[in-house]
Motif scaffolding. Sequence first.
Motif, short mmCIF file in Angstrom:
data_model
loop_
_atom_site.label_atom_id
_atom_site.label_comp_id
_atom_site.label_asym_id
_atom_site.label_seq_id
_atom_site.Cartn_x
_atom_site.Cartn_y
_atom_site.Cartn_z
N ALA A 162 17.54 37.92 11.04
CA ALA A 162 18.41 38.60 10.07
C ALA A 162 17.80 38.62 8.67
N TYR A 163 17.00 37.61 8.33
CA TYR A 163 16.34 37.59 7.03
C TYR A 163 15.43 38.81 6.87
N THR A 164 14.61 39.09 7.87
CA THR A 164 13.70 40.23 7.82
C THR A 164 14.47 41.55 7.79
N TYR A 165 15.54 41.64 8.59
CA TYR A 165 16.30 42.88 8.63
C TYR A 165 16.98 43.15 7.28
N ALA A 166 17.45 42.08 6.64
CA ALA A 166 18.07 42.24 5.32
C ALA A 166 17.05 42.70 4.28
N PHE A 167 15.82 42.16 4.36
CA PHE A 167 14.78 42.53 3.40
C PHE A 167 14.41 44.01 3.55
N ALA A 168 14.46 44.51 4.77
CA ALA A 168 14.11 45.91 5.02
C ALA A 168 15.21 46.88 4.63
N THR A 169 16.41 46.38 4.38
CA THR A 169 17.54 47.28 4.14
C THR A 169 18.29 47.01 2.83
N MET A 170 18.55 45.76 2.52
CA MET A 170 19.42 45.42 1.39
C MET A 170 18.67 44.80 0.22
N GLY A 171 17.39 44.51 0.39
CA GLY A 171 16.61 44.02 -0.71
C GLY A 171 16.39 42.52 -0.73
N GLU A 172 15.60 42.10 -1.73
CA GLU A 172 15.11 40.73 -1.80
C GLU A 172 16.21 39.69 -1.97
N LEU A 173 17.16 39.96 -2.87
CA LEU A 173 18.21 38.98 -3.13
C LEU A 173 19.04 38.71 -1.88
N MET A 174 19.44 39.78 -1.20
CA MET A 174 20.23 39.60 0.02
C MET A 174 19.40 38.93 1.11
N ALA A 175 18.10 39.25 1.15
CA ALA A 175 17.23 38.60 2.13
C ALA A 175 17.19 37.10 1.89
N TRP A 176 17.07 36.71 0.61
CA TRP A 176 17.07 35.27 0.32
C TRP A 176 18.40 34.63 0.73
N ILE A 177 19.50 35.30 0.40
CA ILE A 177 20.81 34.74 0.74
C ILE A 177 20.92 34.54 2.25
N ILE A 178 20.45 35.52 3.02
CA ILE A 178 20.53 35.40 4.47
C ILE A 178 19.57 34.33 4.98
N GLY A 179 18.36 34.27 4.40
CA GLY A 179 17.42 33.24 4.80
C GLY A 179 17.99 31.85 4.55
N TRP A 180 18.62 31.67 3.40
CA TRP A 180 19.25 30.38 3.07
C TRP A 180 20.44 30.13 3.99
N ASP A 181 21.19 31.20 4.27
CA ASP A 181 22.35 31.10 5.15
C ASP A 181 21.94 30.71 6.57
N LEU A 182 20.78 31.24 7.02
CA LEU A 182 20.35 30.94 8.39
C LEU A 182 19.99 29.47 8.58
N LEU A 183 19.76 28.77 7.48
CA LEU A 183 19.59 27.31 7.60
C LEU A 183 20.83 26.69 8.23
N LEU A 184 22.00 27.28 7.93
CA LEU A 184 23.25 26.77 8.51
C LEU A 184 23.27 26.97 10.01
N GLU A 185 22.78 28.14 10.46
CA GLU A 185 22.86 28.43 11.89
C GLU A 185 21.83 27.65 12.69
N TYR A 186 20.64 27.51 12.17
CA TYR A 186 19.58 26.88 12.95
C TYR A 186 19.43 25.39 12.63
N ALA A 187 19.01 25.06 11.42
CA ALA A 187 18.76 23.64 11.11
C ALA A 187 20.05 22.83 11.10
N VAL A 188 21.08 23.33 10.37
CA VAL A 188 22.32 22.56 10.26
C VAL A 188 23.05 22.48 11.60
N SER A 189 23.07 23.59 12.34
CA SER A 189 23.73 23.54 13.64
C SER A 189 22.98 22.60 14.59
N ASN A 190 21.66 22.52 14.40
CA ASN A 190 20.91 21.61 15.26
C ASN A 190 21.24 20.15 14.97
#
Length: 525
Positions: free
Chosen positions: A101-129
């Motif tokens: 989702a980080y890459t998809y956001a960068f290709a469509t919504m821009g850098e700021l949203m990409a960072w937000i999603i990349g940071w958010d994905l820490l919740l799904e992968y690292a934190v959920s683990n």
Amino acid sequence: MLKKLFRSKSLESLQAQADEPKHQLKKNLSTFDLTMFGIGAIIGAGIFSSIGTAAAGNLADGRWPAGPALVISILLVAVGCGFTALAYAELASMIPVSGSAYTYAFATMGELMAWIIGWDLLLEYAVSNVAVAISWGDYARSFLANVMHIRIPGWLAMDPRSALALVPGTPPATVARKLEVLAQARAGHLDGASFFANWDVLRDAPLVHGFPFTMNLLAVVITVVITYLVYLGIKESARANAVMVVVKVAILLAVVAIGFRFVNPGNWHPFAPHGFKGIQAGAAIIFFAFIGFDAVSTTAEECRDPGRSLPRGILFSLGICTAIYALVALVVTGMLKYTQLAGKADPLAYIFTHNNMNAVAGVISFGAVIATTAALLVYQVGQPRIFMAMSRDGLLGPWFGKVSASHRTPANATFLTGLLVAVPAALLNIDEVVELTNIGTLFAFSVVCGAVMILRLRRPEAPRRFRMPWIFVLAPAGILACIWIARGLPAVTWIRFVVWLAIGLVIYFAYGQRNSVLQTGTEEP
């Protein structure tokens, strides 16, 4: 300034970046491997532990019971996840690049949203683990004690907060007060069992400056082992995952086959004891058991034919798991009245123990250990690749993107992910991380549904090996489904999520925005 924050990257530049020799990963994965990865990620601790909570609810915490209608909760979550899975399938076939989702956001919504999603994905992968590792520790300890007759000391199997929990009904106390009472109880001046719910753990725990030293050692051990396996290579990880998937699916199908003989249809009445609000509350809890199919997209750069295999792996794994979950839910609520599942951390094993089938219960406990191991493996594969993608874009330092010359895996990011999981898993309570994981994942799913519509409008000519059907109906439906599920989460979870995003924005403006490849000119915007 705003223009800089919303600069996006072209599909061509994303692909060219991934094809650079220093970034290339081994392309070993087939459709079968990806489907197994998806099943491995989805069927984890959730179905073995949360199904009882979702059915029985907890009115004290404002969670309405779904009852036997939990099967409806499961199907509704599956439909909502299905909309998102279709969006992931189209985007993955267009942009076969690690980052999800980080890459998809960068290709469509821009850098700021990409960072937000990349940071958010820490919740799904690292934190959920973290939650998965904690669950693994609990199931492994139970399995070792009940089947192997190997006892792990309680202070090496419990986080400090749980160890210091008070007996229900005891007035709240500060940490200082708890330590004072603990000292008196250890000296024999007080009855510790009348104050501490886990006195048997505190009684034996070593003290460090008066504070009891407790940790979930088994959670740390499995995290270290899995992290090393992920570092060795993607094919080695895929083979290990495939074996574990076969074992846990076989065990769940055996649960269904054996359990149906003991189903009492009377337990399915009333079917929805609290109506739709109970179904929604059940959906919010059981959603944790569906997280994982999107992890398939993080392996895009390691697929032999990503345009074909990624969509199939995502959709096949979600469909297979939905069918298994629905059957398990019918059996669980049919074998035992849903109210009897309240507070049961191992509901599948419990219902067979309740029916005097202890051997089956032991096999289920083993299945839970295997299931959580596979889920831990897939999430440990996913998070480092997101770190690597963010590093390529300059939003994280180059250290995060270093690829092992011998194993062709993101070495530094892999070991960092292991550390980020092992330490909290040793010291935190599972309740503190599960709901935060859910809301983070729902946010990412919503962004992906928005991204697929943006690219359909912005780049209609771009090659798509898979096209999401009725995109402008199903993608908005996916967003609405995520909102509906998220509304079933407590208010405190929303507050924690906002705080998490705020921390991420501070890091972005302090480092990421200044060092972005689009900002430094090392890549053309």
